[in-house]
Design a protein around this motif. Structure first.
Motif, mmCIF file in Angstrom:
data_model
loop_
_atom_site.group_PDB
_atom_site.id
_atom_site.type_symbol
_atom_site.label_atom_id
_atom_site.label_comp_id
_atom_site.label_asym_id
_atom_site.label_seq_id
_atom_site.Cartn_x
_atom_site.Cartn_y
_atom_site.Cartn_z
ATOM 1 N N THR A 58 28.035 -8.951 -50.566
ATOM 2 C CA THR A 58 27.996 -7.499 -50.733
ATOM 3 C C THR A 58 26.559 -7.010 -50.846
ATOM 4 N N ALA A 59 25.730 -7.735 -51.601
ATOM 5 C CA ALA A 59 24.321 -7.359 -51.727
ATOM 6 C C ALA A 59 23.627 -7.396 -50.371
ATOM 7 N N ALA A 60 23.939 -8.393 -49.551
ATOM 8 C CA ALA A 60 23.329 -8.486 -48.224
ATOM 9 C C ALA A 60 23.708 -7.291 -47.358
ATOM 10 N N PHE A 61 24.947 -6.846 -47.450
ATOM 11 C CA PHE A 61 25.385 -5.676 -46.676
ATOM 12 C C PHE A 61 24.742 -4.400 -47.207
ATOM 13 N N VAL A 62 24.708 -4.232 -48.517
ATOM 14 C CA VAL A 62 24.171 -3.001 -49.105
ATOM 15 C C VAL A 62 22.671 -2.860 -48.804
ATOM 16 N N THR A 63 21.957 -3.973 -48.832
ATOM 17 C CA THR A 63 20.509 -3.925 -48.571
ATOM 18 C C THR A 63 20.171 -4.072 -47.098
ATOM 19 N N SER A 64 21.204 -4.130 -46.249
ATOM 20 C CA SER A 64 21.007 -4.272 -44.792
ATOM 21 C C SER A 64 20.115 -5.464 -44.458
ATOM 22 N N ASP A 65 20.509 -6.622 -44.975
ATOM 23 C CA ASP A 65 19.777 -7.859 -44.698
ATOM 24 C C ASP A 65 20.248 -8.414 -43.349
ATOM 25 N N PHE A 66 19.576 -7.992 -42.276
ATOM 26 C CA PHE A 66 20.033 -8.361 -40.936
ATOM 27 C C PHE A 66 19.651 -9.785 -40.547
ATOM 28 N N SER A 67 19.043 -10.521 -41.465
ATOM 29 C CA SER A 67 18.840 -11.941 -41.205
ATOM 30 C C SER A 67 20.136 -12.726 -41.425
ATOM 31 N N VAL A 68 21.146 -12.082 -42.031
ATOM 32 C CA VAL A 68 22.475 -12.686 -42.181
ATOM 33 C C VAL A 68 23.315 -12.260 -40.983
ATOM 34 N N TYR A 69 23.862 -13.226 -40.280
ATOM 35 C CA TYR A 69 24.564 -12.961 -39.023
ATOM 36 C C TYR A 69 25.693 -11.936 -39.198
ATOM 37 N N ALA A 70 26.509 -12.077 -40.240
ATOM 38 C CA ALA A 70 27.641 -11.161 -40.439
ATOM 39 C C ALA A 70 27.162 -9.729 -40.641
ATOM 40 N N THR A 148 25.573 -17.443 -42.621
ATOM 41 C CA THR A 148 24.754 -17.982 -41.535
ATOM 42 C C THR A 148 23.551 -17.074 -41.285
ATOM 43 N N ARG A 149 22.375 -17.675 -41.177
ATOM 44 C CA ARG A 149 21.130 -16.911 -40.986
ATOM 45 C C ARG A 149 20.818 -16.724 -39.498
ATOM 46 N N LEU A 150 20.087 -15.643 -39.195
ATOM 47 C CA LEU A 150 19.558 -15.389 -37.860
ATOM 48 C C LEU A 150 18.035 -15.483 -37.904
ATOM 49 N N ASP A 151 17.465 -16.161 -36.941
ATOM 50 C CA ASP A 151 15.999 -16.248 -36.871
ATOM 51 C C ASP A 151 15.582 -16.199 -35.397
ATOM 52 N N PRO A 152 14.882 -15.135 -34.980
ATOM 53 C CA PRO A 152 14.403 -14.015 -35.804
ATOM 54 C C PRO A 152 15.518 -13.014 -36.095
ATOM 55 N N ALA A 153 15.341 -12.287 -37.200
ATOM 56 C CA ALA A 153 16.325 -11.275 -37.573
ATOM 57 C C ALA A 153 16.137 -10.024 -36.720
ATOM 58 N N PRO A 154 17.235 -9.396 -36.281
ATOM 59 C CA PRO A 154 17.107 -8.158 -35.508
ATOM 60 C C PRO A 154 16.598 -7.013 -36.374
#
Length: 662
Positions: A58-70, A148-154
């Motif tokens: 939830t924190a990743a979604f709220v902070t728009s952490d686009f390095s997380v694939y989901a 799952t992480r994305l590298d590089p993040a969009p």
């Protein structure tokens, strides 16, 4: 680090679930109190770890952490905060994590509040519940990792499906999952009882509140989904017999049968094997629904995934639990002792009929839903099974069931006489007949079956309250005595009455929109008037505006009746640039006995738009009835007998308990 923390918490939860699966089961087999006691802290720890993981996502979604694939796939920086939060479960990975979170909540609840359960039964229940958790945690970790992480993040994300960016649908999945997953508790109790070789009234008292809680959540979830489809998709209907809709209806039907069957086990010690089977099938059908929306066999806004490989893994999980439970049932069910006998006219017989009709209705929905999918998979032939099929199969099964509903609560256990019961329903029958006559006179041009449908609705509502009237001796005893009796009625009686009355109100809504719906479609320019079902709607203006993450054309219609303005309706047509996807926002004027429903269609020229308008009689009653059903369930759940199950004092003094039970 937040994503890694969430992932690590999932791994730990998986390890704890493994321990919770193995150790309490061994302890129950050996009657080792220390091993059995491991289930309680393990279930609580598993819940806390899954909760931590869910909070991290939830924190990743709220902070728009686009390095997380989901997050990158299903969120966007321009989304409102509400839809950033609900985007957590608006995708396959996040929805499965929510599924597991709710599973762990139910397990922790039994661990925390089930201290009055026999130690071996509680240990086995927690072990089976943990085994389900092991399967789905493994599925999540190895095939659908939400971290799952994305590298590089969009730079930005792909956004959430615009159709899901709606308050009703935002909270529809959690309630639906609470229903689906809630039936896992009934499943766990059923498997634990088969392992114990014992089903008694105490078992039924513990199964009923968990089943009722799941049933309430599923009822509310289905109602919210229906309401969303009604106003968001712009078609003005409330149910389409979509396969995913049906996937939620099937466990609801079986869960309803389970609720009633468990009453017979508790009160009379009968229908033990049948109740166990219903508990297995309720959760099995929930698993089938999970498979349908994640296997790629369906193309639907409801579908979370289209990956056949992940669908195959879910199919193996489904086969393991359903096949394993049914194998155990075939082995151990014959050892369950039968209960007391009962006459053909009795409350037990009424509940058996209730179960048979609900089971037959479930089979009708099951065949209509899965046959086209199976035929397509086997032969490649595509056929469509829609409302005509279900109207010819499901409806004829449900109608006699509804006719019998008011009779059941008035019948005595073991043996009853039908004539006094019919006498108690005389007023309800008279009011139902008056309803038929009045509606037929008002709608003299038909359709002719509609007055009978509303008469059936009246029969259900007035019949439900006939039970209350009989219990309080309404109009037979002094008013003060009736009020005293009313105050002392068990809450479960009030809850059952409300739930059955809610069914009647919902039936009235279904009959109204099915029989008397009026539709009008026209190409309109500003200033023109469209007549529909006694209303006149004038297109006043159409203008464009920018939303937080969409562009929209918004119209204003002036709704009039008998020349008098009654409302201003503002339907919209939106386009979400990130997905390049249009949506429809209908405008609805509710008069409680009908809806005026207006949809703005496509632009046809410089100053002309397609407009669709409907008048839907009684349609609000569908959702009002659903809410009343849920309220009835909540009132029943608040009954002390539901909350306490087997009193703790009886466990401390087994001999006294046996004497009391006899």
């Amino acid at each position: 680090m937040i994503a890694e923390t969430g992932h690590f918490a999932l791994v730990l939860a998986f390890a704890v679930a493994l321990l919770q699966t193995v150790l309490p089961q061994i302890g129950a087999y050996r009657q080792d109190a220390r091993l059995m006691a491991v289930g309680v802290p393990a279930a609580q720890a598993q819940f806390l770890l899954v909760l931590l993981s869910f909070a991290a996502l939830t924190a990743a979604f709220v902070t728009s952490d686009f390095s997380v694939y989901a997050v990158a796939q299903h969120s966007h920086s321009a989304k409102p905060l509400l839809y950033k939060i609900t985007g957590v479960w608006g995708n396959h990975e996040g929805s499965m994590l929510l599924w597991i979170l709710i599973l762990s909540v139910f397990g922790a609840a039994v661990a925390t509040f089930g201290r009055d359960l026999p130690d071996s039964l509680r240990a086995r229940v927690l072990s089976v519940q943990a085994l389900i958790g092991v399967a789905f945690l493994a599925f999540l970790l190895f095939t659908s990792n939400p971290f799952t992480r994305l590298d590089p993040a969009p730079i930005d994300g792909g956004g959430l499906n615009p159709l899901l960016q709606d308050p009703a649908l935002a909270f529809h999945p959690p309630f639906l999952y609470m229903g689906y997953v809630g039936f896992s508790m009934a499943f766990s109790f059923a498997v634990a009882a088969l392992l114990e070789g014992k089903v008694d009234p105490g078992w039924a008292r513990w199964v009923r509140p968990w089943t009722l809680a799941a049933w309430m959540a599923l009822t509310l979830g289905i109602a919210m989904g229906s309401w969303w489809a009604y106003y968001e998709l712009g078609w003005g209907g409330w149910w389409f017999w979509d396969p995913v809709e049906n996937a939620s209806l099937m466990p609801w039907l079986v869960g309803t049968a389970l609720l009633h069957s468990a009453i017979v086990v508790e009160k009379r010690g009968a229908l033990k094997s049948w109740t166990i089977l219903l508990a297995i099938f309720a959760f099995s059908l929930s698993l089938i629904g999970t498979f349908l929306v994640r296997s790629g066999v369906l193309t639907s806004v409801h579908a979370f995934a289209t990956d056949p490989e992940r669908g195959l893994v879910i199919l193996f999980i489904l086969a393991f639990f359903i096949g394993g439970a049914l194998t155990l049932y075939a082995w151990r069910a014959p050892q369950l002792k039968g209960g007391g006998l009962f006459a053909p006219v009795s409350r037990e017989s009424a509940l058996v009929l209730n179960n048979l009709f609900l089971a037959a209705a479930t089979v009708a929905v099951f065949v209509g839903t899965l046959y086209p999918l199976g035929l397509d998979a086997l032969t490649g032939e595509k056929i469509s099974v829609g409302p005509p099929f279900f109207n010819m199969t499901f409806v004829p099964i449900v109608l006699p069931l509804l006719l019998l509903v008011p009779l059941g609560p008035l019948l005595a256990w073991k043996r009853s006489d039908i004539y006094p019961v019919l006498q108690r329903l005389f007023v309800a029958a008279g009011l139902a007949i008056l309803t038929i006559i009045a509606v037929a006179a008002f709608y003299s041009e038909g359709p002719w079956l509609a007055p009978i449908g509303l008469g059936l609705a009246a029969w259900l509502v007035f019949g439900a309250f006939s039970d209350i009237a009989y219990r309080v001796k309404a109009f037979k005893a002094p008013a003060r005595e009736s009020l005293r009796r009313m105050r002392h009625l068990p809450r479960a009686v009030w809850g059952s009455t409300l739930a059955h009355a809610g069914v009647g109100i919902m039936v009235a809504g279904i009959v109204g929109i099915s029989a008397w719906r009026v539709e009008s479609v026209a190409a309109m320019t500003t200033g023109e008037v469209l007549e529909v079902g006694g209303y006149e709607i004038m297109l006043a203006t159409v203008g464009a505006y920018e939303g937080p993450n969409f562009r929209a054309e918004k119209a204003e219609f002036i709704a009039m009746k008998n020349g008098r303005e009654i409302a201003r309706l503002r339907p919209e047509k939106r386009v979400y640039p990130v997905q390049n996807m249009p949506t429809t926002e209908a405008a609805i004027y509710t008069a409680w006995v009908s809806d005026l429903y207006v949809v703005l269609g496509d632009r046809r020229g410089e100053n002309e738009w397609t407009v669709r308008a409907y008048v839907n009689p009684l349609v609000p009653w569908i959702w009002i009835g659903s809410v009343i059903m849920v309220l009835g369930g909540a009132v029943s759940l608040s009954d002390r007998r539901y909350r306490l199950g087997i009193p703790f004092a009886r466990r401390k003094a087994p001999v006294a308990a046996e004497g009391t039970a006899s």
